[in-house]
Design a protein around this motif. Structure first.
Motif, mmCIF file in Angstrom:
data_model
loop_
_atom_site.group_PDB
_atom_site.id
_atom_site.type_symbol
_atom_site.label_atom_id
_atom_site.label_comp_id
_atom_site.label_asym_id
_atom_site.label_seq_id
_atom_site.Cartn_x
_atom_site.Cartn_y
_atom_site.Cartn_z
ATOM 1 N N GLY A 154 0.821 -1.203 0.000
ATOM 2 C CA GLY A 154 0.000 0.000 0.000
ATOM 3 C C GLY A 154 0.853 1.250 0.000
ATOM 4 N N ARG A 155 0.196 2.392 0.069
ATOM 5 C CA ARG A 155 0.927 3.658 0.136
ATOM 6 C C ARG A 155 1.661 3.761 1.467
ATOM 7 N NH1 ARG A 155 -1.126 8.760 -0.046
ATOM 8 N NH2 ARG A 155 0.700 9.418 -1.237
ATOM 9 N N VAL A 156 2.797 4.406 1.412
ATOM 10 C CA VAL A 156 3.536 4.713 2.643
ATOM 11 C C VAL A 156 3.178 6.156 2.978
ATOM 12 C CG1 VAL A 156 5.804 4.783 3.744
ATOM 13 C CG2 VAL A 156 5.338 3.100 1.941
ATOM 14 N N ALA A 157 2.079 6.312 3.687
ATOM 15 C CA ALA A 157 1.494 7.630 3.916
ATOM 16 C C ALA A 157 0.925 7.679 5.327
ATOM 17 C CB ALA A 157 0.407 7.909 2.885
ATOM 18 N N PRO A 158 0.696 8.873 5.865
ATOM 19 C CA PRO A 158 0.225 8.993 7.249
ATOM 20 C C PRO A 158 -1.023 8.177 7.551
ATOM 21 C CG PRO A 158 0.892 11.139 6.432
ATOM 22 C CD PRO A 158 0.961 10.213 5.258
ATOM 23 N N GLU A 159 -1.992 8.170 6.617
ATOM 24 C CA GLU A 159 -3.245 7.472 6.886
ATOM 25 C C GLU A 159 -3.092 5.956 6.942
ATOM 26 O OE1 GLU A 159 -3.124 8.130 2.374
ATOM 27 O OE2 GLU A 159 -2.557 9.224 4.202
ATOM 28 N N LYS A 160 -1.956 5.433 6.488
ATOM 29 C CA LYS A 160 -1.743 3.985 6.475
ATOM 30 C C LYS A 160 -1.125 3.473 7.774
ATOM 31 C CE LYS A 160 -3.349 3.623 2.305
ATOM 32 N NZ LYS A 160 -4.672 2.996 2.055
ATOM 33 N N GLY A 161 -0.625 4.355 8.618
ATOM 34 C CA GLY A 161 -0.181 3.960 9.958
ATOM 35 C C GLY A 161 0.966 2.983 10.014
ATOM 36 N N LEU A 162 1.918 3.062 9.089
ATOM 37 C CA LEU A 162 3.022 2.100 9.096
ATOM 38 C C LEU A 162 3.914 2.233 10.337
ATOM 39 C CD1 LEU A 162 2.173 2.059 6.012
ATOM 40 C CD2 LEU A 162 4.505 1.311 5.585
ATOM 41 N N GLU A 163 3.802 3.330 11.045
ATOM 42 C CA GLU A 163 4.568 3.481 12.274
ATOM 43 C C GLU A 163 4.248 2.365 13.274
ATOM 44 O OE1 GLU A 163 4.224 7.270 10.136
ATOM 45 O OE2 GLU A 163 2.750 5.784 10.821
ATOM 46 N N ARG A 164 3.083 1.762 13.126
ATOM 47 C CA ARG A 164 2.678 0.673 14.005
ATOM 48 C C ARG A 164 3.623 -0.522 13.920
ATOM 49 N NH1 ARG A 164 -2.577 0.426 15.935
ATOM 50 N NH2 ARG A 164 -3.360 1.599 14.132
ATOM 51 N N PHE A 165 4.328 -0.668 12.804
ATOM 52 C CA PHE A 165 5.251 -1.788 12.662
ATOM 53 C C PHE A 165 6.391 -1.733 13.680
ATOM 54 C CE2 PHE A 165 3.592 -2.320 8.221
ATOM 55 C CZ PHE A 165 3.177 -3.632 8.381
ATOM 56 N N ALA A 166 6.641 -0.575 14.260
ATOM 57 C CA ALA A 166 7.680 -0.463 15.288
ATOM 58 C C ALA A 166 7.355 -1.340 16.489
ATOM 59 C CB ALA A 166 7.854 0.990 15.708
ATOM 60 N N ASP B 252 5.276 3.153 -1.857
ATOM 61 C CA ASP B 252 6.034 4.356 -1.562
ATOM 62 C C ASP B 252 5.058 5.472 -1.240
ATOM 63 O OD1 ASP B 252 4.956 5.123 -3.994
ATOM 64 O OD2 ASP B 252 6.835 4.974 -5.099
ATOM 65 N N GLY B 253 5.587 6.619 -0.851
ATOM 66 C CA GLY B 253 4.717 7.721 -0.512
ATOM 67 C C GLY B 253 5.393 8.721 0.400
ATOM 68 N N PRO B 254 4.652 9.717 0.857
ATOM 69 C CA PRO B 254 5.244 10.834 1.580
ATOM 70 C C PRO B 254 5.817 10.484 2.947
ATOM 71 C CG PRO B 254 2.842 10.977 1.584
ATOM 72 C CD PRO B 254 3.211 9.910 0.621
ATOM 73 N N SER B 255 5.444 9.340 3.522
ATOM 74 C CA SER B 255 5.960 8.974 4.841
ATOM 75 C C SER B 255 7.177 8.058 4.765
ATOM 76 C CB SER B 255 4.861 8.287 5.672
ATOM 77 O OG SER B 255 3.817 9.173 5.955
ATOM 78 N N ASP B 256 7.707 7.872 3.566
ATOM 79 C CA ASP B 256 8.792 6.908 3.388
ATOM 80 C C ASP B 256 9.983 7.207 4.311
ATOM 81 O OD1 ASP B 256 9.752 4.614 1.516
ATOM 82 O OD2 ASP B 256 11.423 6.029 1.538
#
Length: 383
Positions: free
Chosen positions: A207-219, A234-238
């Motif tokens: 998916g997009r790497v963007a704020p709404e996708k919440g990838l920070e949760r992977f930490a 990819d995206g703005p939060s990369d």
């Protein structure tokens, strides 16, 4: 049938809106219908599957072109004389298209696909969330029918006062995404790269790497032994995501499509989705088609797609520890992964794009028939 599709996004921009519009156009072409596309100017092709693509003026916002309402749109609809107007994820262009359709006595179907109010909440815009839903209601009130992708989004729309709502999901390519693809050379090679010792469990995201996708949760997965993360997109939060996950076993595969994307799914053992603003969750269906167990938040579209404990897990969206526990439970249990993956494949067997688009044609026909019936009913008469 003649269908005018007005989309807030189209090729070369790749996202859920563009993808579903292309699938609808493919189905229309394959079944002998006529169509045209109106979209924001972004370097789109002049034709798609033989159908003309008309670009209208747009401005850039967060890497996306946003169409500007203009007189050209109504003229294009008038010249094409469609039987129905399809407004894909209507915003500025879609609102104008629905209004133009009503002025020209053409029925319209609005496809709800973007959580505008969720964006306002995430950015702490306060009262803007209420204003966003008012705007959504204003747009959809003009349409003959609104199609919601999930029960969650339907409930949100009903809560906002939108009427004439029906459910319409999304299809999935059951041949492109298939468990058997794990044995393809490209998929096997990618898996060897991701699981270098052959024992690591590959936890994938698409998916997009963007704020709404919440990838920070992977930490929250930091320190769980025996895993390797694979992030497709990819995206703005990369940059911020890479910084937060530094030191963790993670491979960034960038944006993939076609067979490369299918091979990526085939190289995963578990699919994890982290965002809470999905009105549907197309990548979850693709993961299920590929035979993967899915872990997703108990929020939005995933609630309809993930059967907790059967084809995956729904975690508490307010508790990252719950997310980590769900991932860890699958990492240590290969039999559970296999059982849930098989259940996921069974879940999507009946949702091919062909069957889903046939359902959409039924919605078109329903609003066309209803509009025709209203024309035959004299003003002030009672039936």
């Amino acid at each position: 049938m003649r269908v005018a599709i007005v989309s807030e996004s189209f090729l070369p921009t790749v996202n859920g809106v563009t993808g579903s519009v292309c699938k609808v156009l493919d189905h229309l072409a394959d079944n002998g219908h006529e169509a045209m596309v109106i979209c924001p100017a972004a370097g789109s092709p002049s034709h798609y599957r033989g159908f003309p693509v008309h670009q209208v003026p747009a401005v850039a916002y967060r890497q996306f072109p946003v169409g500007i309402p203009n007189a050209q749109l109504a003229r294009l609809i008038g010249r094409f004389r469609p039987d129905v107007v399809h407004a894909a994820s209507p915003f500025l262009l879609g609102a104008q298209a629905i209004a133009a359709a009503n002025r020209q006595d053409i029925p319209s179907v609005a496809i709800f696909q973007t959580d505008v109010a969720g964006y306002a909440r995430r950015n702490r815009l306060g009262s803007a969330s209420k204003l966003a839903w008012r705007f959504v209601r204003w747009i959809h009130d003009g349409a003959d029918r609104t199609l919601a992708p999930s029960t969650s989004s339907r409930n949100d729309l009903e809560g906002a006062g939108v009427q004439r709502i029906e459910l319409w999901g999304r299809g999935v390519d059951l041949d492109r995404y298939h468990p058997n693809h794990r044995t393809r050379p490209a998929a096997a090679a990618l898996r060897s790269l991701l699981s270098s010792n052959g024992r690591d469990v590959v936890v994938g995201y698409v998916g997009r790497v963007a704020p709404e996708k919440g990838l920070e949760r992977f930490a929250a997965l930091r320190g769980i032994p025996g895993i390797h993360l694979a992030i497709v997109g990819d995206g703005p939060s990369d940059a911020s995501v890479r910084k937060l996950l530094r030191g963790m076993p993670v491979t960034y595969l960038g944006r993939l499509s076609g067979e490369q994307l299918a091979d990526a799914y085939a190289s995963f053992d578990v699919f994890a989705h982290t965002g809470t603003e999905e009105t549907f969750g197309q990548t979850l269906q693709e993961a299920h088609a590929a035979g993967l167990p899915v872990i997703a938040p108990a929020a939005g579209g995933p609630i309809d797609l993930v059967r907790h404990g059967e084809n995956g897990y729904l975690f508490d969206p307010d508790d990252d520890r719950d997310f980590a526990l769900r991932v860890a439970s699958l990492v240590v249990d290969p039999e559970l992964r296999m059982r849930m993956g098989e259940a996921g494949r069974r879940t999507v067997i009946g949702t091919s794009w062909s069957s889903v688009c046939d359902e959409l044609l039924g919605h078109y026909q329903a609003v066309i028939a209803a509009r025709a019936a209203r024309r035959r009913t004299p003003v002030g008469s009672h039936v």
